[in-house]
Design a protein around this motif. Structure first.
Motif, PDB file in Angstrom:
ATOM      1  N   LYS A  50      35.419  40.810  36.054  1.00 26.25           N
ATOM      2  CA  LYS A  50      35.705  41.936  35.159  1.00 26.25           C
ATOM      3  C   LYS A  50      36.829  42.785  35.726  1.00 26.25           C
ATOM      4  CE  LYS A  50      33.238  45.867  33.140  1.00 26.25           C
ATOM      5  NZ  LYS A  50      31.936  46.521  33.085  1.00 26.25           N
ATOM      6  N   CYS A  51      37.791  43.136  34.882  1.00 23.66           N
ATOM      7  CA  CYS A  51      38.900  43.995  35.286  1.00 23.66           C
ATOM      8  C   CYS A  51      38.383  45.407  35.559  1.00 23.66           C
ATOM      9  CB  CYS A  51      39.962  44.040  34.199  1.00 23.66           C
ATOM     10  SG  CYS A  51      41.306  45.184  34.583  1.00 23.66           S
ATOM     11  N   PRO A  52      38.723  45.973  36.733  1.00 19.05           N
ATOM     12  CA  PRO A  52      38.253  47.327  37.044  1.00 19.05           C
ATOM     13  C   PRO A  52      38.939  48.412  36.220  1.00 19.05           C
ATOM     14  CG  PRO A  52      39.704  46.540  38.783  1.00 19.05           C
ATOM     15  CD  PRO A  52      39.489  45.387  37.834  1.00 19.05           C
ATOM     16  N   TYR A  53      40.074  48.111  35.602  1.00 15.58           N
ATOM     17  CA  TYR A  53      40.785  49.112  34.808  1.00 15.58           C
ATOM     18  C   TYR A  53      40.320  49.151  33.355  1.00 15.58           C
ATOM     19  CZ  TYR A  53      44.165  49.967  38.510  1.00 15.58           C
ATOM     20  OH  TYR A  53      44.761  50.319  39.682  1.00 15.58           O
ATOM     21  N   CYS A  54      40.360  47.993  32.679  1.00 16.13           N
ATOM     22  CA  CYS A  54      40.089  47.993  31.238  1.00 16.13           C
ATOM     23  C   CYS A  54      38.740  47.388  30.865  1.00 16.13           C
ATOM     24  CB  CYS A  54      41.205  47.266  30.499  1.00 16.13           C
ATOM     25  SG  CYS A  54      41.318  45.497  30.848  1.00 16.13           S
ATOM     26  N   GLY A  55      38.065  46.766  31.834  1.00 14.62           N
ATOM     27  CA  GLY A  55      36.746  46.214  31.570  1.00 14.62           C
ATOM     28  C   GLY A  55      36.750  44.848  30.909  1.00 14.62           C
ATOM     29  N   THR A  56      37.935  44.263  30.691  1.00 16.45           N
ATOM     30  CA  THR A  56      37.987  42.932  30.102  1.00 16.45           C
ATOM     31  C   THR A  56      37.323  41.932  31.042  1.00 16.45           C
ATOM     32  OG1 THR A  56      40.025  43.442  28.924  1.00 16.45           O
ATOM     33  CG2 THR A  56      39.530  41.101  29.265  1.00 16.45           C
ATOM     34  N   VAL A  57      36.484  41.080  30.485  1.00 16.46           N
ATOM     35  CA  VAL A  57      35.798  40.055  31.272  1.00 16.46           C
ATOM     36  C   VAL A  57      36.555  38.745  31.097  1.00 16.46           C
ATOM     37  CG1 VAL A  57      33.656  38.722  31.509  1.00 16.46           C
ATOM     38  CG2 VAL A  57      33.567  41.190  31.072  1.00 16.46           C
ATOM     39  N   TYR A  58      36.835  38.096  32.212  1.00 13.06           N
ATOM     40  CA  TYR A  58      37.507  36.796  32.199  1.00 13.06           C
ATOM     41  C   TYR A  58      36.518  35.754  32.674  1.00 13.06           C
ATOM     42  CZ  TYR A  58      41.876  39.312  31.683  1.00 13.06           C
ATOM     43  OH  TYR A  58      42.888  40.113  31.206  1.00 13.06           O
ATOM     44  N   LYS A  59      36.455  34.639  31.937  1.00 15.53           N
ATOM     45  CA  LYS A  59      35.579  33.550  32.367  1.00 15.53           C
ATOM     46  C   LYS A  59      36.211  32.225  31.993  1.00 15.53           C
ATOM     47  CE  LYS A  59      32.467  33.306  28.409  1.00 15.53           C
ATOM     48  NZ  LYS A  59      31.079  33.324  28.007  1.00 15.53           N
ATOM     49  N   LEU A  60      35.814  31.203  32.698  1.00 14.21           N
ATOM     50  CA  LEU A  60      36.331  29.862  32.469  1.00 14.21           C
ATOM     51  C   LEU A  60      35.704  29.288  31.203  1.00 14.21           C
ATOM     52  CD1 LEU A  60      38.330  28.186  34.112  1.00 14.21           C
ATOM     53  CD2 LEU A  60      36.398  27.103  35.225  1.00 14.21           C
ATOM     54  N   LYS A  61      36.513  28.664  30.365  1.00 10.97           N
ATOM     55  CA  LYS A  61      36.001  28.039  29.144  1.00 10.97           C
ATOM     56  C   LYS A  61      34.991  26.958  29.492  1.00 10.97           C
ATOM     57  CE  LYS A  61      39.641  28.517  25.756  1.00 10.97           C
ATOM     58  NZ  LYS A  61      40.597  27.831  24.898  1.00 10.97           N
ATOM     59  N   ALA A  62      34.035  26.766  28.624  1.00  9.68           N
ATOM     60  CA  ALA A  62      33.030  25.717  28.816  1.00  9.68           C
ATOM     61  C   ALA A  62      33.724  24.370  28.969  1.00  9.68           C
ATOM     62  CB  ALA A  62      32.066  25.693  27.633  1.00  9.68           C
ATOM     63  N   GLY A  63      33.282  23.605  29.950  1.00 11.31           N
ATOM     64  CA  GLY A  63      33.840  22.291  30.184  1.00 11.31           C
ATOM     65  C   GLY A  63      35.031  22.269  31.127  1.00 11.31           C
ATOM     66  N   GLU A  64      35.649  23.420  31.377  1.00 10.80           N
ATOM     67  CA  GLU A  64      36.781  23.503  32.302  1.00 10.80           C
ATOM     68  C   GLU A  64      36.258  23.549  33.738  1.00 10.80           C
ATOM     69  OE1 GLU A  64      40.316  23.849  31.794  1.00 10.80           O
ATOM     70  OE2 GLU A  64      39.871  23.195  29.757  1.00 10.80           O
ATOM     71  N   GLN A  65      37.016  22.965  34.659  1.00 12.74           N
ATOM     72  CA  GLN A  65      36.617  22.992  36.061  1.00 12.74           C
ATOM     73  C   GLN A  65      37.819  23.361  36.912  1.00 12.74           C
ATOM     74  OE1 GLN A  65      34.546  19.595  37.487  1.00 12.74           O
ATOM     75  NE2 GLN A  65      32.812  19.955  36.170  1.00 12.74           N
ATOM     76  N   LEU A  66      37.574  24.237  37.886  1.00 18.24           N
ATOM     77  CA  LEU A  66      38.622  24.593  38.829  1.00 18.24           C
ATOM     78  C   LEU A  66      38.721  23.488  39.864  1.00 18.24           C
ATOM     79  CD1 LEU A  66      37.889  28.373  39.402  1.00 18.24           C
ATOM     80  CD2 LEU A  66      39.618  27.351  37.936  1.00 18.24           C
ATOM     81  N   HIS A  67      39.928  23.224  40.308  1.00 19.46           N
ATOM     82  CA  HIS A  67      40.117  22.218  41.350  1.00 19.46           C
ATOM     83  C   HIS A  67      39.680  22.770  42.680  1.00 19.46           C
ATOM     84  CE1 HIS A  67      42.129  19.549  38.613  1.00 19.46           C
ATOM     85  NE2 HIS A  67      42.915  20.538  38.220  1.00 19.46           N
ATOM     86  N   SER A  68      38.890  22.010  43.384  1.00 15.25           N
ATOM     87  CA  SER A  68      38.368  22.421  44.686  1.00 15.25           C
ATOM     88  C   SER A  68      39.414  22.151  45.763  1.00 15.25           C
ATOM     89  CB  SER A  68      37.087  21.649  45.008  1.00 15.25           C
ATOM     90  OG  SER A  68      36.672  21.929  46.291  1.00 15.25           O
ATOM     91  N   ALA A  69      39.470  23.024  46.764  1.00 18.17           N
ATOM     92  CA  ALA A  69      40.405  22.863  47.869  1.00 18.17           C
ATOM     93  C   ALA A  69      39.844  21.906  48.908  1.00 18.17           C
ATOM     94  CB  ALA A  69      40.699  24.226  48.500  1.00 18.17           C
ATOM     95  N   HIS A  70      38.631  21.402  48.712  1.00 17.79           N
ATOM     96  CA  HIS A  70      38.006  20.532  49.714  1.00 17.79           C
ATOM     97  C   HIS A  70      38.582  19.137  49.666  1.00 17.79           C
ATOM     98  CE1 HIS A  70      35.538  23.908  49.631  1.00 17.79           C
ATOM     99  NE2 HIS A  70      34.374  23.396  49.395  1.00 17.79           N
TER     100      HIS A  70
END
Length: 70
Positions: A50-70
């Motif tokens: 959540k943005c501390p200024y405007c309160g907008t919540v950001y989340k990853l779309k369903a089915g999307e995956q972040l690439h792991s650094a491992h």
């Protein structure tokens, strides 16, 4: 819960995420009048971030995956 806590939710794709799992706010879709200092919101936690200024919540779309650094 106050009315301000009921802000918009922005679903992002993995390609929108920078570096270690952050997105910039304000985002390009926001109107110029609503701009605030640029902050990077960590979305790697369940439920997004959540943005501390405007309160907008950001989340990853369903089915999307972040690439792991491992």
């Amino acid at each position: 819960m106050s009315a301000q806590e009921n802000k918009s939710v922005v679903e992002v794709t993995a390609k929108d995420v920078q570096g270690g799992g952050v997105v910039a706010c304000p985002n390009p879709a926001m109107p110029l009048w609503s701009n605030h200092p640029r902050v990077f919101v960590d979305i790697t936690h369940e439920g997004g971030g959540k943005c501390p200024y405007c309160g907008t919540v950001y989340k990853l779309k369903a089915g999307e995956q972040l690439h792991s650094a491992h």
